[in-house]
Motif scaffolding. Structure first.
Motif, mmCIF file in Angstrom:
data_model
loop_
_atom_site.group_PDB
_atom_site.id
_atom_site.type_symbol
_atom_site.label_atom_id
_atom_site.label_comp_id
_atom_site.label_asym_id
_atom_site.label_seq_id
_atom_site.Cartn_x
_atom_site.Cartn_y
_atom_site.Cartn_z
ATOM 1 N N GLU A 121 44.186 46.239 46.257
ATOM 2 C CA GLU A 121 43.473 46.785 45.092
ATOM 3 C C GLU A 121 44.410 47.190 43.951
ATOM 4 O O GLU A 121 43.971 47.370 42.823
ATOM 5 C CB GLU A 121 42.673 48.023 45.515
ATOM 6 C CG GLU A 121 41.416 47.705 46.305
ATOM 7 C CD GLU A 121 40.407 46.917 45.472
ATOM 8 O OE1 GLU A 121 40.227 47.250 44.277
ATOM 9 O OE2 GLU A 121 39.837 45.958 46.021
ATOM 10 N N ARG B 148 39.443 40.410 40.024
ATOM 11 C CA ARG B 148 38.474 40.321 38.931
ATOM 12 C C ARG B 148 39.231 40.595 37.634
ATOM 13 O O ARG B 148 39.727 41.705 37.409
ATOM 14 C CB ARG B 148 37.337 41.328 39.149
ATOM 15 C CG ARG B 148 36.298 40.828 40.138
ATOM 16 C CD ARG B 148 35.438 41.927 40.660
ATOM 17 N NE ARG B 148 36.179 42.757 41.591
ATOM 18 C CZ ARG B 148 35.821 43.973 41.954
ATOM 19 N NH1 ARG B 148 34.731 44.515 41.449
ATOM 20 N NH2 ARG B 148 36.532 44.660 42.813
ATOM 21 N N SER C 13 38.016 52.083 35.200
ATOM 22 C CA SER C 13 36.709 51.439 35.288
ATOM 23 C C SER C 13 36.846 50.303 36.297
ATOM 24 O O SER C 13 37.952 49.950 36.682
ATOM 25 C CB SER C 13 36.295 50.875 33.931
ATOM 26 O OG SER C 13 37.256 49.937 33.495
ATOM 27 N N ASP C 14 35.722 49.731 36.704
ATOM 28 C CA ASP C 14 35.814 48.615 37.645
ATOM 29 C C ASP C 14 36.406 47.401 36.933
ATOM 30 O O ASP C 14 36.083 47.154 35.774
ATOM 31 C CB ASP C 14 34.431 48.259 38.201
ATOM 32 C CG ASP C 14 33.967 49.300 39.201
ATOM 33 O OD1 ASP C 14 34.846 49.977 39.775
ATOM 34 O OD2 ASP C 14 32.749 49.460 39.381
ATOM 35 N N PRO C 15 37.263 46.667 37.608
ATOM 36 C CA PRO C 15 37.794 45.460 36.968
ATOM 37 C C PRO C 15 36.680 44.429 36.820
ATOM 38 O O PRO C 15 35.744 44.419 37.625
ATOM 39 C CB PRO C 15 38.852 44.978 37.969
ATOM 40 C CG PRO C 15 38.414 45.528 39.287
ATOM 41 C CD PRO C 15 37.723 46.818 38.995
ATOM 42 N N ASP C 16 36.741 43.619 35.767
ATOM 43 C CA ASP C 16 35.741 42.551 35.684
ATOM 44 C C ASP C 16 36.348 41.278 35.114
ATOM 45 O O ASP C 16 37.488 41.257 34.661
ATOM 46 C CB ASP C 16 34.503 42.993 34.894
ATOM 47 C CG ASP C 16 34.869 43.441 33.498
ATOM 48 O OD1 ASP C 16 35.963 43.090 33.022
ATOM 49 O OD2 ASP C 16 34.059 44.147 32.863
ATOM 50 N N THR D 53 44.634 46.319 39.963
ATOM 51 C CA THR D 53 43.933 46.947 38.823
ATOM 52 C C THR D 53 44.885 47.834 38.019
ATOM 53 O O THR D 53 44.725 48.002 36.816
ATOM 54 C CB THR D 53 42.732 47.787 39.295
ATOM 55 O OG1 THR D 53 43.206 48.846 40.146
ATOM 56 C CG2 THR D 53 41.723 46.941 40.061
#
Lengths: 256, 306
Positions: free
Chosen positions: B16, B46, B151-154, B19
């Motif tokens: 993880e 992502r 924030s969430d990766p995208d 990120t």
């Protein structure tokens, strides 16, 4: 079996540090010096390998005259001779330059095995051992917490995050960088301290080994601004204990 | 500035921490690419941009000689100004090899960035150095947790398969799991931990006694475990356990970043240390400047007498 262990002299980390006049490093007067903790594991492992194989073990350190004091400890732990690379400005050199000096010294000596600490406690770049391996085109394995030698091959345990270990095998010649907990470094005994005084200590002028220069400027040293806004309790032990108990009762539910 | 981010894959799992690479790289602009030795049919980062992907089944999870060569090829194609790794067992092992190959400077364990200058710790975080990037490309490694993405990766990466021919001499033969037997500190509401400041193994019981009085368990920092004064399953920190009790009492623990990473999410932190400059102060709600060998028994007695 020819073995080299590289050690660094560092200040006691409990020291009160001040910034040096040029703003590039810490002030070095009035500090207590000792062997970089990671390197103690390197020395111990090197001595064990020497004992196992009947090899010949050199300890190397770069720095001003005072680093010889730390080298004496390595000699008392069992290294056969010391090579002091004299350099009063080594604290301003980057890891590439330091690694290059070591490689320059080692290149025609035929070392089968080189030990270093995984990082120094003061600069902490975790680069020098790997750089030495790359420049000498030897196998290089970092962060080892287990080491076995058998018939010119090594099996090491690399420490990974969360306590997992990776088992890696390699032929010699190799460089390994030693992590805390690799072994239990021995204390030099008094007879060995006396013997160490008679061991050979060669001094090499650092300038003669330095052919590359740094790739990176030293950068400005500073004392970090304290982030923690915690409450500091000073005074008599009895009072501190009383106040701590009151705080734990008030701020947490654990004594409820 | 163009960045190349080096993601990690270990024990068949994408790590993880990629990120954090993204969070850091964003500070230098949107032009980023990523490199991963992973699994094309498994989980991928992502992220929006080119992903240079080599297969771990072919290249090995740990084969630094080969990974370095793959990266050198990618650097040639991508021409980044900065190559970014996590300061992790993968990153600190691979980054210097690439840096030497590129004759590039490496800045290790970056904790902060301001106006393009990078700050790194020195002397157990008691000091810091601020380094300017003078030549490009430059190689950097990031301290774990220093650059959270927030924030969430995208995004969906554009995959560019890469491979290289190289048979290294060293070989990863397997993994050994961490020892996890006996007490489980992660379930404890109170943890009292012993650091190097306890001085000798005979002092472990005074820490255990305080833990018992508070209805919790005792833990330890790395040096204490390495000295075999306390079992490994009680070690708190990066290579041990990550804990978040209601109360964490750090006794004689200086607060190396690896230890802080394992306990800074504790709800309330008490530090007991003779060195008031010890970095444990960064996370302590209360810092008792005292010798634990004197203070802890007195505190234990007061709690028991309550």
């Amino acid at each position: 079996m020819k073995i080299l262990v590289c050690i660094k002299q560092v200040p006691d980390m409990e020291s009160k540090f001040k910034i040096d006049g040029d703003g590039l490093w810490y002030e070095r007067d009035e500090l207590a010096w000792r062997m970089n903790e990671y390197d103690e594991y390197g020395v111990e492992q090197a001595v064990q390998l020497k004992e196992q194989t009947g090899g010949d073990l050199t300890v190397l350190s770069i720095g001003p005259e005072r680093v010889k004091e730390t080298m004496k400890k390595a000699l008392a732990m069992g290294c056969d001779r010391g090579v002091h690379i004299s350099d009063d400005l080594c604290h301003l050199r980057d890891s590439f330059e330091i690694g290059s000096m070591i490689a320059e010294f080692a290149k025609d000596k035929g070392f089968d095995m080189i030990f270093t600490g995984m990082q120094s406690q003061d600069r902490g770049s975790a680069q020098v051992g790997v750089i030495v391996a790359e420049l000498l085109e030897m196998e290089g394995i970092t962060t080892i917490v287990g080491f076995d030698y058998h018939q010119h091959r090594i099996t090491v345990r690399r420490e990974l995050e969360g306590g997992v270990k990776a088992v890696v095998e390699a032929p010699l010649p190799a460089v390994v960088t030693c992590q805390l907990g690799l072994n239990i470094p021995r204390y030099p005994t008094l007879p060995n301290i006396m013997k160490a005084k008679k061991k050979e200590m060669v001094t090499v002028d650092g300038d003669e080994l330095n052919r590359v220069g740094s790739l990176q400027q030293p950068g400005a040293m500073s004392v970090p601004v304290k982030q923690g806004g915690g409450l500091y309790l000073d005074g008599q032990v009895e009072d501190i204990a009383e106040r701590l108990l009151a705080i734990i009762k008030e701020k947490t539910s654990v004594l409820a | 500035m163009k960045t190349l981010l080096v993601a990690e894959y270990r024990q068949d799992t994408l790590q993880e921490n990629y990120t954090e690479l993204i969070a850091f790289a964003k500070r230098f602009g949107p032009e980023m690419a990523m490199f991963l030795v992973g699994n094309g049919s498994g989980e991928l980062p992502r992220f929006q941009g080119p992903l240079y992907l080599a297969e771990a089944s072919e290249c090995g999870e740990y084969n630094p000689g080969l990974h370095k060569r793959l990266l050198q090829d990618v650097v040639k194609k991508q021409q980044p100004d900065m190559i970014v790794f996590c300061h992790s067992s993968y990153g600190w092992d691979l980054a210097p090899r690439l840096a030497v190959g590129l004759k590039a400077a490496q800045i290790s364990e970056v904790v902060a960035e301001q106006d393009g200058k990078l700050t790194v710790p020195a002397c157990n975080s008691k000091l810091s150095r601020t380094v300017e990037i003078t030549d490009k490309p430059v190689v950097v490694t990031l301290q774990a947790g220093a650059f959270p993405l927030g924030s969430d990766p995208d995004g969906t990466p554009e995959i560019i398969a890469v491979s290289a021919e190289y048979t290294g001499n060293s070989r990863l033969t397997g993994y050994e799991a961490a020892e996890r037997t006996g007490v489980d500190l992660t379930r404890s509401e109170v943890i009292v931990s012993a650091g190097r400041g306890i001085g000798k193994p005979e002092n472990v019981p005074i820490i255990a006694e305080l833990a018992r009085a508070l209805g919790g368990e005792y833990g330890a920092s790395r040096p204490v475990v390495d000295s075999e004064w306390v079992e490994h399953n009680r070690q708190v920190g990066t290579t041990g356990l990550t804990v978040s009790p209601k109360l964490y009492v750090a006794c004689g623990i200086s607060g190396a970043v690896q230890h802080l990473a394992g306990m800074k999410k504790s709800e309330f932190v008490v530090a007991i240390n003779t060195d008031r400059d010890a970095p444990i102060g960064e996370v302590a709600d209360v810092f008792a400047v005292a010798d634990l060998k004197q203070l802890v028994p007195v505190l234990t007695e007061k709690i028991q007498a309550r």
